[in-house]
Design a protein around this motif. Structure first.
Motif, PDB file in Angstrom:
ATOM      1  N   LYS A   2     -13.895 -75.456 -18.643  1.00  0.00           N
ATOM      2  CA  LYS A   2     -12.769 -75.437 -17.714  1.00  0.00           C
ATOM      3  C   LYS A   2     -13.288 -75.175 -16.308  1.00  0.00           C
ATOM      4  O   LYS A   2     -13.955 -74.172 -16.075  1.00  0.00           O
ATOM      5  N   GLY A   3     -13.006 -76.086 -15.389  1.00  0.00           N
ATOM      6  CA  GLY A   3     -13.459 -75.931 -14.018  1.00  0.00           C
ATOM      7  C   GLY A   3     -12.292 -75.995 -13.055  1.00  0.00           C
ATOM      8  O   GLY A   3     -11.220 -76.508 -13.388  1.00  0.00           O
ATOM      9  N   ALA A   4     -12.485 -75.432 -11.877  1.00  0.00           N
ATOM     10  CA  ALA A   4     -11.439 -75.503 -10.867  1.00  0.00           C
ATOM     11  C   ALA A   4     -12.036 -75.331  -9.481  1.00  0.00           C
ATOM     12  O   ALA A   4     -13.077 -74.698  -9.317  1.00  0.00           O
ATOM     13  N   VAL A   5     -11.344 -75.927  -8.521  1.00  0.00           N
ATOM     14  CA  VAL A   5     -11.579 -75.610  -7.108  1.00  0.00           C
ATOM     15  C   VAL A   5     -10.560 -74.535  -6.763  1.00  0.00           C
ATOM     16  O   VAL A   5      -9.353 -74.750  -6.936  1.00  0.00           O
ATOM     17  N   VAL A   6     -11.065 -73.383  -6.337  1.00  0.00           N
ATOM     18  CA  VAL A   6     -10.133 -72.287  -6.044  1.00  0.00           C
ATOM     19  C   VAL A   6     -10.326 -71.811  -4.608  1.00  0.00           C
ATOM     20  O   VAL A   6     -11.427 -71.853  -4.061  1.00  0.00           O
ATOM     21  N   SER A   7      -9.218 -71.369  -4.023  1.00  0.00           N
ATOM     22  CA  SER A   7      -9.277 -70.783  -2.685  1.00  0.00           C
ATOM     23  C   SER A   7      -9.619 -69.302  -2.818  1.00  0.00           C
ATOM     24  O   SER A   7      -9.552 -68.735  -3.914  1.00  0.00           O
ATOM     25  N   GLU A   8      -9.961 -68.682  -1.708  1.00  0.00           N
ATOM     26  CA  GLU A   8     -10.426 -67.300  -1.769  1.00  0.00           C
ATOM     27  C   GLU A   8      -9.343 -66.362  -2.297  1.00  0.00           C
ATOM     28  O   GLU A   8      -9.636 -65.345  -2.919  1.00  0.00           O
ATOM     29  N   GLY A   9      -8.086 -66.698  -2.073  1.00  0.00           N
ATOM     30  CA  GLY A   9      -6.998 -65.864  -2.576  1.00  0.00           C
ATOM     31  C   GLY A   9      -6.715 -66.059  -4.052  1.00  0.00           C
ATOM     32  O   GLY A   9      -5.812 -65.438  -4.609  1.00  0.00           O
ATOM     33  N   GLY A  10      -7.467 -66.942  -4.715  1.00  0.00           N
ATOM     34  CA  GLY A  10      -7.275 -67.160  -6.136  1.00  0.00           C
ATOM     35  C   GLY A  10      -6.436 -68.384  -6.455  1.00  0.00           C
ATOM     36  O   GLY A  10      -6.256 -68.737  -7.627  1.00  0.00           O
ATOM     37  N   GLY A  11      -5.898 -69.031  -5.443  1.00  0.00           N
ATOM     38  CA  GLY A  11      -5.082 -70.221  -5.677  1.00  0.00           C
ATOM     39  C   GLY A  11      -5.920 -71.370  -6.214  1.00  0.00           C
ATOM     40  O   GLY A  11      -7.056 -71.562  -5.791  1.00  0.00           O
ATOM     41  N   VAL A  12      -5.363 -72.127  -7.167  1.00  0.00           N
ATOM     42  CA  VAL A  12      -6.085 -73.251  -7.762  1.00  0.00           C
ATOM     43  C   VAL A  12      -5.742 -74.524  -6.981  1.00  0.00           C
ATOM     44  O   VAL A  12      -4.587 -74.938  -6.927  1.00  0.00           O
ATOM     45  N   VAL A  13      -6.770 -75.114  -6.373  1.00  0.00           N
ATOM     46  CA  VAL A  13      -6.596 -76.343  -5.590  1.00  0.00           C
ATOM     47  C   VAL A  13      -6.637 -77.552  -6.514  1.00  0.00           C
ATOM     48  O   VAL A  13      -5.872 -78.500  -6.348  1.00  0.00           O
ATOM     49  N   ALA A  14      -7.528 -77.525  -7.483  1.00  0.00           N
ATOM     50  CA  ALA A  14      -7.660 -78.632  -8.432  1.00  0.00           C
ATOM     51  C   ALA A  14      -8.316 -78.104  -9.705  1.00  0.00           C
ATOM     52  O   ALA A  14      -9.082 -77.141  -9.659  1.00  0.00           O
ATOM     53  N   GLU A  15      -8.001 -78.722 -10.827  1.00  0.00           N
ATOM     54  CA  GLU A  15      -8.584 -78.308 -12.107  1.00  0.00           C
ATOM     55  C   GLU A  15      -9.244 -79.486 -12.804  1.00  0.00           C
ATOM     56  O   GLU A  15      -8.773 -80.617 -12.694  1.00  0.00           O
ATOM     57  N   LEU A  16     -10.276 -79.204 -13.539  1.00  0.00           N
ATOM     58  CA  LEU A  16     -10.899 -80.214 -14.397  1.00  0.00           C
ATOM     59  C   LEU A  16     -11.251 -79.525 -15.717  1.00  0.00           C
ATOM     60  O   LEU A  16     -11.905 -78.485 -15.718  1.00  0.00           O
ATOM     61  N   THR A  17     -10.820 -80.082 -16.822  1.00  0.00           N
ATOM     62  CA  THR A  17     -11.165 -79.527 -18.138  1.00  0.00           C
ATOM     63  C   THR A  17     -11.779 -80.635 -18.989  1.00  0.00           C
ATOM     64  O   THR A  17     -11.254 -81.738 -19.046  1.00  0.00           O
ATOM     65  N   ARG A  18     -12.912 -80.313 -19.588  1.00  0.00           N
ATOM     66  CA  ARG A  18     -13.613 -81.306 -20.426  1.00  0.00           C
ATOM     67  C   ARG A  18     -14.118 -80.636 -21.687  1.00  0.00           C
ATOM     68  O   ARG A  18     -14.464 -79.451 -21.662  1.00  0.00           O
ATOM     69  N   PRO A  19     -14.209 -81.384 -22.778  1.00  0.00           N
ATOM     70  CA  PRO A  19     -14.808 -80.797 -23.993  1.00  0.00           C
ATOM     71  C   PRO A  19     -16.287 -80.478 -23.760  1.00  0.00           C
ATOM     72  O   PRO A  19     -16.979 -81.228 -23.068  1.00  0.00           O
ATOM     73  N   THR A  20     -16.738 -79.379 -24.301  1.00  0.00           N
ATOM     74  CA  THR A  20     -18.164 -79.060 -24.252  1.00  0.00           C
ATOM     75  C   THR A  20     -18.899 -80.055 -25.144  1.00  0.00           C
ATOM     76  O   THR A  20     -18.564 -80.162 -26.330  1.00  0.00           O
ATOM     77  N   PRO A  21     -19.873 -80.792 -24.607  1.00  0.00           N
ATOM     78  CA  PRO A  21     -20.539 -81.806 -25.439  1.00  0.00           C
ATOM     79  C   PRO A  21     -21.444 -81.158 -26.477  1.00  0.00           C
ATOM     80  O   PRO A  21     -21.865 -80.012 -26.316  1.00  0.00           O
ATOM     81  N   ALA A  22     -21.724 -81.902 -27.538  1.00  0.00           N
ATOM     82  CA  ALA A  22     -22.634 -81.392 -28.567  1.00  0.00           C
ATOM     83  C   ALA A  22     -24.061 -81.362 -28.041  1.00  0.00           C
ATOM     84  O   ALA A  22     -24.849 -80.504 -28.415  1.00  0.00           O
ATOM     85  N   GLY A  23     -24.389 -82.284 -27.127  1.00  0.00           N
ATOM     86  CA  GLY A  23     -25.779 -82.422 -26.681  1.00  0.00           C
ATOM     87  C   GLY A  23     -26.081 -81.684 -25.382  1.00  0.00           C
ATOM     88  O   GLY A  23     -26.234 -80.454 -25.384  1.00  0.00           O
ATOM     89  N   ASP A  24     -26.153 -82.415 -24.304  1.00  0.00           N
ATOM     90  CA  ASP A  24     -26.656 -81.902 -23.028  1.00  0.00           C
ATOM     91  C   ASP A  24     -25.582 -81.104 -22.284  1.00  0.00           C
ATOM     92  O   ASP A  24     -24.927 -81.611 -21.369  1.00  0.00           O
TER      93      ASP A  24
END
Lengths: 284, 284
Positions: A2-24
């Motif tokens: 789970k990833g996000a671009v967050v502002s210093e106050g904790g606000g979420v600007v954008a989110e990206l969620t991806r499955p953890t791959p089996a490999g790399d």
């Protein structure tokens, strides 16, 4: 992941969620950071740093993941790798301790010097926060609340021991014990929904709450927190959890009041919010 | 009441020990300090401060003893009283945490950031030391290791609960359990001396060591100390304690090594040495 671009106050600007791959996993992590950076740039944001919160045993100072069974990592120098790849100030933290930092900054333990965060999901962990900071321990392995021995010689745990707390009280533990006692294969959420109508659900859940109360009583006697924050999926059980848990912890404490027991204010986003705080810390 | 004139390096210049009176404890304490001060002066020493280490629940910042059952104190502003009487910089600390400070400075945990000191005397307590300092807790009540619940529904404790650690493993607990199981009224020291020849002694002591191992396993999983320092009278049991204890703690830890387990380097003087360190801290 789970990833996000967050502002210093904790606000979420954008989110990206991806499955953890089996490999790399490292490659996928770097790619996720790259895409987050690109997202931030196209929305006109200035990226000052990157933070990552990871499970496992961690040397937080040097940013080395000593062991993370779910990721199959041993002695991975995550901080150095990410610094080289991202060319940004980077901070590496432990997922549960980062979540604790977020609860202290934005969440249910705001401003509190002494609290514990106990996420109860598939397993159970803890962030132990004191006036001196979050306890990491001598080898980075502090907070293994799910594996404290609660029932001497009790049911076996995947860790190799018996009677660990999370054998009885966790998403996986409640579902397993219900099934092994003759119940249908149901999720813990659905078992909780049957309380009051299904004696087996009542028994398995009651034992889970007793075991959690036992563990929280121990934590309270050792660390004396002001607030106990419960997170993870099981913390959504509401009155079925908090009512009997509060009574059992009070009953287990002889000469002292129990700490407040509350639900996480950040839920599943606490780890990510903590990673954001680590990133701003690294940028300073 | 144990008092001493100590040099900054921890050396004892003079000692004074007096029974704690049934009545005016504060008056006796002030008198003890006065005599220590006089002793120091006559030997040509410059007294820079005074430190006191007290049992009970303590607000260390404000120097208020909130509750100390053995002294019958409630909300005693010890720091303010001593400052007024002694006209010196004064520091008030908790006895076990002050002993931990001394073990870290002079004793068995010298230079260690993460360790626990567990004094096992009549009862059991703990000083929990982490990289961020000694854990005091939200209400000054951290470290109640003797009262963590170890045996669910176990034998009753004087605290009002059941199955507390010190019910089974403490000077008082071992002697009581030996007597109640039909043994002679012997001290724990004499019970330990019978090991290998007296099956009842073997059983009661074996159970005590198991319970202590259970508690130290829990402490290790939560705090991840580098060293566990055992103090108090029971820590003098030697191989009868350390051998089986080390084996049991190792057996209780699945995926991690156990911390070193050592005997206190300062013994019964640790609290007094800690009070000395507090005094030099107050004088700075």
């Amino acid at each position: 992941m789970k990833g996000a671009v967050v502002s210093e106050g904790g606000g979420v600007v954008a989110e990206l969620t991806r499955p953890t791959p089996a490999g790399d996993i490292l490659g996928a992590l770097v790619a996720l950071f790259g895409d987050l950076h690109e997202t931030a740039r196209t929305s006109g944001r200035d990226v000052v740093g990157a933070g990552v919160a990871t499970p496992g045993m961690l040397d937080e100072q040097r940013g080395i993941v000593q062991y993370a069974s779910n990721l199959d990592w041993r002695d991975v120098p995550l901080l150095d790798i990410l610094r080289g790849e991202l060319r940004l100030p980077v901070a590496v933290g432990h997922d549960v301790r980062a979540a604790g930092l977020a609860e202290r900054t934005f969440g249910a333990a705001r401003g509190s010097d002494d609290f514990v965060l106990v996420p109860i999901g598939t397993g159970v962990a803890a962030a132990l926060v004191t006036a001196g900071g979050t306890i990491t321990g001598a080898t980075g392995a502090a907070g293994e609340f799910g594996h404290i021995p609660v029932i001497p010689g009790g049911e076996p745990c995947t860790c190799g021991q018996r009677g660990c707390l999370e054998v009885y009280m966790s998403g996986a533990g409640v579902a397993r014990r219900y099934r092994e006692a003759g119940g249908e294969p149901l999720s813990t959420r659905r078992i909780v929904a049957r309380l009051g109508e299904d004696p087996l659900a009542d028994r398995v859940w009651g034992e889970a709450v007793e075991v959690l109360a036992h563990g929280l009583t121990t934590l309270t006697l050792l660390l004396d927190p002001r607030v106990i924050v419960l997170g993870g999926g099981v913390s959504h059980a509401g009155d079925a959890l908090f009512g009997p848990l509060e009574r059992a912890v009070s009953a287990g404490l002889a000469w002292r009041d129990r700490p407040a027991i509350v639900r996480s204010g950040l839920g599943g986003d606490a780890g990510r919010a903590g990673a954001g705080l680590l990133a701003f810390g690294a940028a300073r």
